[in-house]
Scaffold this active site. Sequence first.
Site, mmCIF file in Angstrom:
data_model
loop_
_atom_site.group_PDB
_atom_site.id
_atom_site.type_symbol
_atom_site.label_atom_id
_atom_site.label_comp_id
_atom_site.label_asym_id
_atom_site.label_seq_id
_atom_site.Cartn_x
_atom_site.Cartn_y
_atom_site.Cartn_z
ATOM 1 N N THR A 71 0.828 -1.213 0.000
ATOM 2 C CA THR A 71 0.000 0.000 0.000
ATOM 3 C C THR A 71 0.857 1.257 0.000
ATOM 4 O O THR A 71 0.604 2.192 -0.774
ATOM 5 C CB THR A 71 -0.948 -0.008 1.212
ATOM 6 O OG1 THR A 71 -1.918 -1.052 1.042
ATOM 7 C CG2 THR A 71 -1.667 1.330 1.355
ATOM 8 N N THR A 230 13.185 5.649 10.594
ATOM 9 C CA THR A 230 14.181 4.662 10.984
ATOM 10 C C THR A 230 13.927 3.333 10.289
ATOM 11 O O THR A 230 12.798 2.846 10.253
ATOM 12 C CB THR A 230 14.149 4.448 12.512
ATOM 13 O OG1 THR A 230 14.410 5.697 13.155
ATOM 14 C CG2 THR A 230 15.179 3.424 12.945
ATOM 15 N N CYS A 327 -7.863 -6.978 2.000
ATOM 16 C CA CYS A 327 -8.081 -5.645 2.564
ATOM 17 C C CYS A 327 -9.550 -5.261 2.538
ATOM 18 O O CYS A 327 -9.966 -4.319 3.201
ATOM 19 C CB CYS A 327 -7.257 -4.619 1.790
ATOM 20 S SG CYS A 327 -5.476 -4.926 1.860
#
Length: 381
Positions: A71, A230, A327
């Site tokens: 996505t 990160t 989904c």
Amino acid sequence: MQAYLDHAATTPLRPESLAAMLPFLTEHFGNPSGSHAPARRARTAIDEARDEVARCLGCQPGEVVFTSGGTESDNLAVLGAPGSGPGAVLCSAVEHHAVLNACAARGGTTVRVDSSGVVDLDALADALGPHVRLVSVMLVNNEVGTVQPLAQVAALVRRFAPRALLHTDAVAAVGWLDVADRAAVADLVSVSAHKFGGPKGMGALVVRGQARLAPVLHGGPQERGRRPGTHDVAGAAGTAAALRVATDRRPETVRLVGARRDRLAEGLSASITGLEQTAAHAGATDVPHQPEKVASSCHLRVAGVDQEELLVLLDDEGVSASAGAACASGAVEPSHVLLAMGFSADEAKSAVRFSLGHSTTEAEIDHVLDVMPKVVERLRA
């Protein structure tokens, strides 16, 4: 007996992926953006993972952008591409909602498909022009398994919209097609790790050559400024390990899984009246004028049966299948893919998706062949 035939939704984590991840979930916890020894070890792991992903996807290491999954990769490709105005973005009508909704957010246009889910090349050519800046056509449809003629799509884009970038969502293709070859014509390529035996929450976007994208997220300079945050070092290592195995074992996996898919489709067709495949047929490459379909996909429509009731009873019998994209599994609306292919809403609501994977066994196929006819008979009665 449990038969898990919903690999298009997610796949079990490969042992190789778990083994690659564990050190970075325990003793090697450094942040790769730092400069000390633990950070350098983490940075080395990211670099090695990037090299492996690039090898498998047929690109340069610097062209790999690690993301949180399919996505995000799709959104970065569509929302980050240049251009503005009506019609600047085009996509096929059967794209995953990660592409469809991102295109809609940019005022984009959808292009129709045929009854097998293959993009209508004439309609695409008519929609293209110098104002178009991005075209997105998936390599493999995640619901029905149809393979798109990406090389022909690329030729039309280069001819009629030479400034446009070509994006392909290859999430459903990894492990089943040679993505490095098939997607070589695309400027942007999305993949998701959990669809080929890697960890959830990890993906990648290939950004080739001179393609330029504006970041969707804003923060630090990671991923050459294209995706801040990160790094998930363990996730990257697990993604690379799973992709390596899926790529290197692909020919044998396709042969074995394709044979099991054919046995499933043929067995169900022989034992259940009113059952038909919804897209390209098994072994389609041997049938003239039949679109290609990946070996993992067995998408069926069972006349006179409601898919929600069918799936509940199959689950009770230990068979895991689905109605379409994971989904959207909580939705009661018919599949947009099947509607785009010309099925009525009622016909679309009688469809079921069996999707096989590298871990699918003959015993699982036997169990579905035994259970499915009985369940259909109960529902029709």
